[in-house]
Motif scaffolding. Structure first.
Motif, PDB file in Angstrom:
ATOM      1  N   LEU A 284      -8.922 -21.512 -25.841  1.00 31.99           N
ATOM      2  CA  LEU A 284      -7.805 -22.452 -25.739  1.00 31.99           C
ATOM      3  C   LEU A 284      -6.476 -21.723 -25.538  1.00 31.99           C
ATOM      4  O   LEU A 284      -6.145 -20.797 -26.285  1.00 31.99           O
ATOM      5  CB  LEU A 284      -7.726 -23.292 -27.023  1.00 31.99           C
ATOM      6  CG  LEU A 284      -6.488 -24.177 -27.201  1.00 31.99           C
ATOM      7  CD1 LEU A 284      -6.535 -25.348 -26.243  1.00 31.99           C
ATOM      8  CD2 LEU A 284      -6.382 -24.666 -28.643  1.00 31.99           C
ATOM      9  N   VAL A 285      -5.717 -22.160 -24.544  1.00 33.67           N
ATOM     10  CA  VAL A 285      -4.376 -21.627 -24.296  1.00 33.67           C
ATOM     11  C   VAL A 285      -3.370 -22.584 -24.921  1.00 33.67           C
ATOM     12  O   VAL A 285      -3.327 -23.771 -24.596  1.00 33.67           O
ATOM     13  CB  VAL A 285      -4.090 -21.501 -22.783  1.00 33.67           C
ATOM     14  CG1 VAL A 285      -2.674 -20.978 -22.550  1.00 33.67           C
ATOM     15  CG2 VAL A 285      -5.112 -20.584 -22.121  1.00 33.67           C
ATOM     16  N   ALA A 286      -2.574 -22.076 -25.864  1.00 35.48           N
ATOM     17  CA  ALA A 286      -1.530 -22.859 -26.524  1.00 35.48           C
ATOM     18  C   ALA A 286      -0.346 -21.930 -26.748  1.00 35.48           C
ATOM     19  O   ALA A 286      -0.495 -20.711 -26.694  1.00 35.48           O
ATOM     20  CB  ALA A 286      -2.039 -23.437 -27.848  1.00 35.48           C
ATOM     21  N   PHE A 292      -2.935 -24.330 -32.562  1.00 38.00           N
ATOM     22  CA  PHE A 292      -4.325 -24.345 -32.099  1.00 38.00           C
ATOM     23  C   PHE A 292      -5.095 -25.582 -32.580  1.00 38.00           C
ATOM     24  O   PHE A 292      -6.040 -26.016 -31.937  1.00 38.00           O
ATOM     25  CB  PHE A 292      -5.083 -23.102 -32.599  1.00 38.00           C
ATOM     26  CG  PHE A 292      -4.732 -21.830 -31.890  1.00 38.00           C
ATOM     27  CD1 PHE A 292      -4.075 -21.830 -30.667  1.00 38.00           C
ATOM     28  CD2 PHE A 292      -5.077 -20.599 -32.443  1.00 38.00           C
ATOM     29  CE1 PHE A 292      -3.766 -20.643 -30.018  1.00 38.00           C
ATOM     30  CE2 PHE A 292      -4.783 -19.406 -31.804  1.00 38.00           C
ATOM     31  CZ  PHE A 292      -4.122 -19.428 -30.591  1.00 38.00           C
ATOM     32  N   ASN A 293      -4.708 -26.112 -33.737  1.00 39.47           N
ATOM     33  CA  ASN A 293      -5.464 -27.211 -34.334  1.00 39.47           C
ATOM     34  C   ASN A 293      -5.530 -28.426 -33.404  1.00 39.47           C
ATOM     35  O   ASN A 293      -4.584 -28.714 -32.668  1.00 39.47           O
ATOM     36  CB  ASN A 293      -4.809 -27.610 -35.671  1.00 39.47           C
ATOM     37  CG  ASN A 293      -5.683 -28.520 -36.493  1.00 39.47           C
ATOM     38  OD1 ASN A 293      -5.893 -29.679 -36.153  1.00 39.47           O
ATOM     39  ND2 ASN A 293      -6.197 -28.002 -37.597  1.00 39.47           N
ATOM     40  N   GLU A 294      -6.644 -29.132 -33.479  1.00 40.62           N
ATOM     41  CA  GLU A 294      -6.875 -30.298 -32.615  1.00 40.62           C
ATOM     42  C   GLU A 294      -5.754 -31.334 -32.694  1.00 40.62           C
ATOM     43  O   GLU A 294      -5.481 -32.041 -31.732  1.00 40.62           O
ATOM     44  CB  GLU A 294      -8.203 -30.973 -32.996  1.00 40.62           C
ATOM     45  CG  GLU A 294      -9.419 -30.334 -32.360  1.00 40.62           C
ATOM     46  CD  GLU A 294      -9.395 -30.400 -30.838  1.00 40.62           C
ATOM     47  OE1 GLU A 294      -9.476 -31.493 -30.261  1.00 40.62           O
ATOM     48  OE2 GLU A 294      -9.279 -29.324 -30.207  1.00 40.62           O
ATOM     49  N   ARG A 295      -5.105 -31.420 -33.858  1.00 44.19           N
ATOM     50  CA  ARG A 295      -4.064 -32.456 -33.998  1.00 44.19           C
ATOM     51  C   ARG A 295      -2.823 -32.153 -33.155  1.00 44.19           C
ATOM     52  O   ARG A 295      -1.943 -32.999 -33.020  1.00 44.19           O
ATOM     53  CB  ARG A 295      -3.695 -32.647 -35.466  1.00 44.19           C
ATOM     54  CG  ARG A 295      -2.957 -31.496 -36.120  1.00 44.19           C
ATOM     55  CD  ARG A 295      -2.692 -31.838 -37.576  1.00 44.19           C
ATOM     56  NE  ARG A 295      -1.892 -30.827 -38.240  1.00 44.19           N
ATOM     57  CZ  ARG A 295      -1.554 -30.892 -39.516  1.00 44.19           C
ATOM     58  NH1 ARG A 295      -1.945 -31.900 -40.253  1.00 44.19           N
ATOM     59  NH2 ARG A 295      -0.821 -29.954 -40.069  1.00 44.19           N
ATOM     60  N   TYR A 296      -2.744 -30.950 -32.592  1.00 41.91           N
ATOM     61  CA  TYR A 296      -1.616 -30.591 -31.726  1.00 41.91           C
ATOM     62  C   TYR A 296      -2.035 -30.605 -30.254  1.00 41.91           C
ATOM     63  O   TYR A 296      -1.540 -29.826 -29.443  1.00 41.91           O
ATOM     64  CB  TYR A 296      -1.077 -29.203 -32.099  1.00 41.91           C
ATOM     65  CG  TYR A 296      -0.588 -29.122 -33.519  1.00 41.91           C
ATOM     66  CD1 TYR A 296       0.477 -29.904 -33.949  1.00 41.91           C
ATOM     67  CD2 TYR A 296      -1.196 -28.278 -34.444  1.00 41.91           C
ATOM     68  CE1 TYR A 296       0.925 -29.846 -35.259  1.00 41.91           C
ATOM     69  CE2 TYR A 296      -0.764 -28.212 -35.754  1.00 41.91           C
ATOM     70  CZ  TYR A 296       0.300 -29.002 -36.151  1.00 41.91           C
ATOM     71  OH  TYR A 296       0.739 -28.940 -37.455  1.00 41.91           O
ATOM     72  N   ILE A 301      -2.829 -26.442 -23.350  1.00 34.76           N
ATOM     73  CA  ILE A 301      -2.530 -26.360 -21.922  1.00 34.76           C
ATOM     74  C   ILE A 301      -3.787 -26.262 -21.065  1.00 34.76           C
ATOM     75  O   ILE A 301      -3.832 -26.740 -19.941  1.00 34.76           O
ATOM     76  CB  ILE A 301      -1.602 -25.152 -21.660  1.00 34.76           C
ATOM     77  CG1 ILE A 301      -0.325 -25.280 -22.501  1.00 34.76           C
ATOM     78  CG2 ILE A 301      -1.244 -25.051 -20.184  1.00 34.76           C
ATOM     79  CD1 ILE A 301       0.430 -23.974 -22.687  1.00 34.76           C
ATOM     80  N   GLY A 302      -4.834 -25.653 -21.586  1.00 37.25           N
ATOM     81  CA  GLY A 302      -6.056 -25.468 -20.830  1.00 37.25           C
ATOM     82  C   GLY A 302      -6.970 -24.522 -21.575  1.00 37.25           C
ATOM     83  O   GLY A 302      -6.686 -24.119 -22.708  1.00 37.25           O
TER      84      GLY A 302
END
Length: 373
Positions: A284-286, A292-296, A301-302
């Motif tokens: 995951l790119v953030a 990183f958490n799913e709630r964000y 981004i991809g």
């Protein structure tokens, strides 16, 4: 001086962003800039269960980073102008089957490669393979005594003995082969670990890595790890005593800037993410590990497992997220956890944008590890 590190030009507390003024100027002009540093993991898995682990709070959909995925990623980094890739982030990269090949491939492309690790699987054979290709290798070790190590790091006491031997081996390989790699130890300090500050500083003096850095523990915005930032002040005398063990070839460095500030920020905008990107061991790119958490999901981004990194970087979605973090709609003081990886960069860029500093290129020779800001 083969195999020795001059510590006078090693910045362990602060940021090197001022030595990258060309990229800062391009950013100020509104250009789309490549990250200078990418901090990532090759897996979300870990063979430890450290009590201070922030990554456990950041679960997201797991995908496997294969050899092809990481080779494509490193090729793309080179193409767009990334300077350094550190395998640190939210998993233990050394246990990934692609770790050794990834280090070698990145180095062959001219990237500065680095790693933060618990050091458990880095036996002598593996160290001999990777150390010539690394800029730095940092072992996370938050205790200097066997029993406390087991308690704090969430493992059996015998793990301590194996890691200590691995540290001896990495120091020996560096010195006998005259390698330029910097070998460090890192203590993530929670106030409860105060009894381990001096034992670890003394252990470092015996093992002879280049440095031991002592940093505060980051918490998330909900305070789930329960870090009492007000308690750090009571540790200052002990921390100064630990620093006094430094000598010509071993340095104990306390990250005073973060320990002193605790969970306080002087800025509200996040400007640092385009310069210093983080990627999860899930691919995951953030912008940063705190997101990183799913709630964000709106900041996600991809994923490099699904999409080439160069395409992610060039997408509008990437820059929509970066621009949102730098806008008045975002407030790092209320929407982020405690002081993050990008904190030093954010502080410097915020002062520049506000006209409080000109960020002149520092005088004298540049510090080591310029690719890691």
């Amino acid at each position: 001086m083969s195999g020795m590190t001059d510590h006078t030009d090693l910045i362990l507390d602060g940021t090197k962003i001022a030595w990258h003024r060309d990229r800062v100027d391009a950013w100020m002009r509104g250009e789309r800039i490549a990250p200078i540093t990418i901090d990532m993991a090759l897996t979300r898995a870990c063979n430890y269960a450290c009590h201070f682990c922030y990554a456990m709070l950041q679960e997201n959909d797991r995908k496997q980073i294969t050899r092809q995925t990481i080779f494509d990623f490193l090729d793309d980094c080179t193409e767009i102008g990334v300077k350094g890739v550190s395998f640190v982030s939210d998993g233990e990269s050394t246990i990934s089957p692609v770790f050794v090949d990834a280090v070698k491939h990145g180095h062959s492309l001219g990237l500065s490669m680095a790693c933060g690790t618990n050091g458990f699987v880095l036996t002598r054979r593996k160290l001999e393979e990777i150390l010539p290709h690394l800029t730095y290798l940092r072992v996370n070790i938050s205790a200097g005594e066997r029993q406390r190590y087991a308690e704090i790091m969430g493992v059996k006491e015998s793990y301590f003995d194996r890691v200590i031997q691995n540290i001896r081996d990495m120091v020996d390989i560096k010195q006998t082969q005259g390698l330029p790699v910097t070998i460090g130890l890192q203590m993530v300090l929670m106030p409860d670990y105060r009894d381990q500050i001096m034992p670890l500083a003394r252990l470092g003096k015996e093992l002879r890595p280049d440095y031991l850095v002592i940093k505060h523990c980051s918490d998330n915005e909900d305070g789930d790890l329960g870090v009492d930032y007000s308690a750090y002040a009571s540790l200052y005398d002990t921390l100064r005593e630990a620093e006094s063990l430094s000598d010509e070839t071993y340095r104990v460095a306390v990250k005073w800037s973060k320990i002193g500030e605790g969970d306080k920020r002087s800025y509200q905008r996040c400007y640092g993410a385009p310069f210093m990107l983080q990627i999860s061991g899930s691919g995951l790119v953030a912008p940063c590990g705190m997101l990183f958490n799913e709630r964000y999901k709106k900041f996600h981004i991809g994923n490099i497992v699904d999409t080439r990194f160069r395409d992610i970087f060039n997408s509008d979605a990437y820059w929509d997220v970066m621009n949102f973090l730098a806008s008045s709609q975002f407030n790092a003081q209320s929407m982020c956890g405690s002081l993050c990886l990008q904190h030093g960069v954010n502080t410097s860029l915020d002062r520049l944008v506000k006209g409080q500093s000109e960020m002149a290129r520092p005088d004298g020779p540049p510090p080591q590890h310029l690719a890691f800001i």
